[in-house]
Design a protein around this motif. Sequence first.
Motif, PDB file in Angstrom:
ATOM      1  N   THR A 276      20.812  37.037 -26.426  1.00 16.13           N
ATOM      2  CA  THR A 276      22.106  36.405 -26.702  1.00 16.13           C
ATOM      3  C   THR A 276      22.041  34.902 -26.479  1.00 16.13           C
ATOM      4  O   THR A 276      22.517  34.107 -27.310  1.00 16.13           O
ATOM      5  N   THR A 277      21.431  34.493 -25.388  1.00 15.01           N
ATOM      6  CA  THR A 277      21.359  33.064 -25.052  1.00 15.01           C
ATOM      7  C   THR A 277      20.050  32.421 -25.508  1.00 15.01           C
ATOM      8  O   THR A 277      19.942  31.190 -25.540  1.00 15.01           O
TER       9      THR A 277
ATOM     10  N   LEU B  26      11.076  31.450 -13.169  1.00 16.17           N
ATOM     11  CA  LEU B  26      11.568  30.357 -14.000  1.00 16.17           C
ATOM     12  C   LEU B  26      12.478  30.926 -15.072  1.00 16.17           C
ATOM     13  O   LEU B  26      12.077  31.774 -15.862  1.00 16.17           O
ATOM     14  N   HIS B  27      13.712  30.443 -15.110  1.00 19.88           N
ATOM     15  CA  HIS B  27      14.682  30.830 -16.136  1.00 19.88           C
ATOM     16  C   HIS B  27      14.920  29.595 -16.997  1.00 19.88           C
ATOM     17  O   HIS B  27      15.380  28.565 -16.495  1.00 19.88           O
TER      18      HIS B  27
ATOM     19  N   THR C 146      14.646  24.078 -25.597  1.00 18.09           N
ATOM     20  CA  THR C 146      15.197  22.820 -25.081  1.00 18.09           C
ATOM     21  C   THR C 146      14.677  22.413 -23.706  1.00 18.09           C
ATOM     22  O   THR C 146      14.922  21.275 -23.280  1.00 18.09           O
ATOM     23  N   GLN C 147      13.959  23.310 -23.022  1.00 18.83           N
ATOM     24  CA  GLN C 147      13.537  23.011 -21.643  1.00 18.83           C
ATOM     25  C   GLN C 147      12.021  23.143 -21.500  1.00 18.83           C
ATOM     26  O   GLN C 147      11.508  23.733 -20.563  1.00 18.83           O
TER      27      GLN C 147
END
Length: 250
Positions: free
Chosen positions: A79-80, A93-94, A99-100
């Motif tokens: 979903t995300t 690590l999330h 983007t990260q």
Amino acid sequence: MSSTARIRALWRHPIKGHGRETLESVTLAEGQTMPWDRRWAVTHEATRADGSEWAPCANFTRGAKVPALMAITSHTDETTGTVTLSHPDRPDLHFDPETQEQAFLDWMRPLMPETRAQSTGIVRAPDRGMTDSEFPSLSLINLASNADLAMFLGTDLSPQRWRGNIIFDGALPWAEDGWIGHTLSIGTAQLLVREPIIRCRATTANPDTGARDLDTLGALDRLRGKQEFGIYAEVTRAGTIAIGDTIEPV
């Protein structure tokens, strides 16, 4: 296929070479990898890949060169679009691979040997997963073949060493060799088995610890005269597959 083969586990690897996660069921699209499998790949200092198209595995950081990667597990939130990575020697690590990127590279750095090309970024091919095969594939692993090789080695052998997608039992050891060129019906999907999988040094690393501990390639050579284990298949009819589904020839 003289006995009934059944799916016992489904695995995908959202970031190529960097973690595995288990599934109960998955819907497959014709001509595509398992959804979210090898969705991203990690470039290194010597890569020629820019994410514009599929590229061979030599362009990416992977377990063949960095055995510690084999101990990474993952969880994807579809979903995300975020991924959580876990490793016995690192905090979880999330992050969002889109983007990260820097957060991921910082997390990875302690796992990378200084003698290896360092990771530099995350890329994503626009239309397919970054499988090791030139075509979008799923890999099938026979638990009986794994048990036969384990017996030859005289030790336990986790099937997770093979980074497969569909793990099955109910077939004789190495029966999958005879499936090449044949179409299999699995759940409501169909897959054409195209070729054997030639193995690399990633399989010599323990998937619990990330340490090299078994000569799987030498064992395959001595047992079979070739470093092949498992098969690559292409989805030829879309459908859903699940743990417990039978694998039958069409």
